[in-house]
Design a protein around this motif. Structure first.
Motif, short mmCIF file in Angstrom:
data_model
loop_
_atom_site.label_atom_id
_atom_site.label_comp_id
_atom_site.label_asym_id
_atom_site.label_seq_id
_atom_site.Cartn_x
_atom_site.Cartn_y
_atom_site.Cartn_z
N VAL A 67 0.86 -1.17 0.00
CA VAL A 67 0.00 0.00 0.00
C VAL A 67 0.90 1.23 0.00
O VAL A 67 1.98 1.22 0.58
CB VAL A 67 -0.97 -0.01 1.21
CG1 VAL A 67 -0.21 0.02 2.53
CG2 VAL A 67 -1.95 1.13 1.13
N TYR A 68 0.45 2.27 -0.68
CA TYR A 68 1.24 3.49 -0.85
C TYR A 68 0.50 4.70 -0.29
O TYR A 68 -0.73 4.72 -0.25
CB TYR A 68 1.53 3.73 -2.34
CG TYR A 68 2.19 2.58 -3.04
CD1 TYR A 68 1.43 1.66 -3.76
CD2 TYR A 68 3.56 2.40 -2.99
CE1 TYR A 68 2.04 0.60 -4.42
CE2 TYR A 68 4.18 1.34 -3.64
CZ TYR A 68 3.40 0.45 -4.35
OH TYR A 68 4.00 -0.60 -5.00
N LEU A 69 1.26 5.70 0.07
CA LEU A 69 0.70 6.99 0.42
C LEU A 69 1.52 8.05 -0.29
O LEU A 69 2.67 8.32 0.09
CB LEU A 69 0.72 7.23 1.93
CG LEU A 69 0.03 8.52 2.38
CD1 LEU A 69 -1.49 8.40 2.14
CD2 LEU A 69 0.28 8.81 3.85
N GLN A 70 0.95 8.60 -1.35
CA GLN A 70 1.60 9.68 -2.08
C GLN A 70 1.24 10.99 -1.41
O GLN A 70 0.05 11.32 -1.30
CB GLN A 70 1.14 9.69 -3.54
CG GLN A 70 1.73 10.82 -4.37
CD GLN A 70 3.22 10.70 -4.55
OE1 GLN A 70 3.74 9.62 -4.83
NE2 GLN A 70 3.94 11.83 -4.41
N MET A 71 2.24 11.71 -0.97
CA MET A 71 2.02 12.95 -0.23
C MET A 71 2.57 14.12 -1.04
O MET A 71 3.78 14.20 -1.26
CB MET A 71 2.69 12.87 1.14
CG MET A 71 2.28 11.66 1.95
SD MET A 71 2.96 11.65 3.62
CE MET A 71 4.69 11.50 3.26
N ASN A 72 1.69 14.98 -1.47
CA ASN A 72 2.07 16.17 -2.24
C ASN A 72 1.75 17.44 -1.45
O ASN A 72 1.00 17.40 -0.47
CB ASN A 72 1.33 16.19 -3.58
CG ASN A 72 1.66 15.01 -4.46
OD1 ASN A 72 2.77 14.47 -4.42
ND2 ASN A 72 0.69 14.59 -5.27
N SER A 73 2.31 18.54 -1.90
CA SER A 73 2.07 19.84 -1.26
C SER A 73 2.26 19.73 0.25
O SER A 73 1.41 20.19 1.04
CB SER A 73 0.65 20.33 -1.58
OG SER A 73 0.48 20.45 -2.98
N LEU A 74 3.35 19.15 0.65
CA LEU A 74 3.60 18.91 2.07
C LEU A 74 3.70 20.22 2.85
O LEU A 74 4.18 21.24 2.33
CB LEU A 74 4.87 18.10 2.25
CG LEU A 74 4.74 16.60 1.94
CD1 LEU A 74 6.10 15.96 1.75
CD2 LEU A 74 3.95 15.89 3.02
N LYS A 75 3.25 20.15 4.10
CA LYS A 75 3.27 21.28 5.00
C LYS A 75 4.07 20.90 6.25
O LYS A 75 4.13 19.72 6.61
CB LYS A 75 1.85 21.67 5.40
CG LYS A 75 0.93 21.98 4.24
CD LYS A 75 -0.49 22.25 4.74
CE LYS A 75 -1.44 22.56 3.61
NZ LYS A 75 -2.82 22.82 4.10
#
Length: 127
Positions: free
Chosen positions: A79-87
């Motif tokens: 399973v993956y978690l793509q994390m964009n626009s990180l804060k």
């Protein structure tokens, strides 16, 4: 039962991206709802995202909706978690979780519903 093992954490700048992976050993992966939780220092653990057994249903917390994407590959037990626009507020230890059920295919947001937890992978986002 599955044993999740996370990878992909690290340091990112605000606005950047990271992709977390979770490989879950065991023959029951395709029968398991999977999810991600996180816990920041001094804060309570919180639900991030969940996905049902065939990947057709996903659910996100309001804080990550539109920025994170959960997906799974049952052939790879991953399973993956793509994390964009990180804060910076995304900084936390991220945990991969699994809930095995023969009949129940719901996505849960409560930590108590998940039986199997990984060791966690640290994500640090700098401003």
């Amino acid at each position: 039962q599955v044993q999740p093992v996370e990878s992909g954490g690290g340091l990112a700048q605000a606005g950047g991206s990271l992709r977390l992976s979770c490989v879950a050993s065991g023959r029951t992966f395709s029968r398991s709802t999977m999810g991600w939780f996180r816990q920041a220092p001094g804060k309570e653990r919180e639900f991030v995202a969940g996905i049902n057994r065939n990947g057709g249903v996903t659910y996100y917390s309001d804080s990550v909706k539109g920025r994170f994407t959960i997906s799974r590959d049952n052939a790879k037990n991953t399973v993956y978690l793509q994390m964009n626009s990180l804060k910076p507020e995304d900084t936390a230890e991220y945990y991969c979780v699994a809930h095995f059920s023969i009949l129940d295919d719901r996505v849960f947001t409560s930590a108590s519903q998940y039986d199997d937890w990984g060791q966690g992978t640290l994500v640090t986002v700098s401003a």
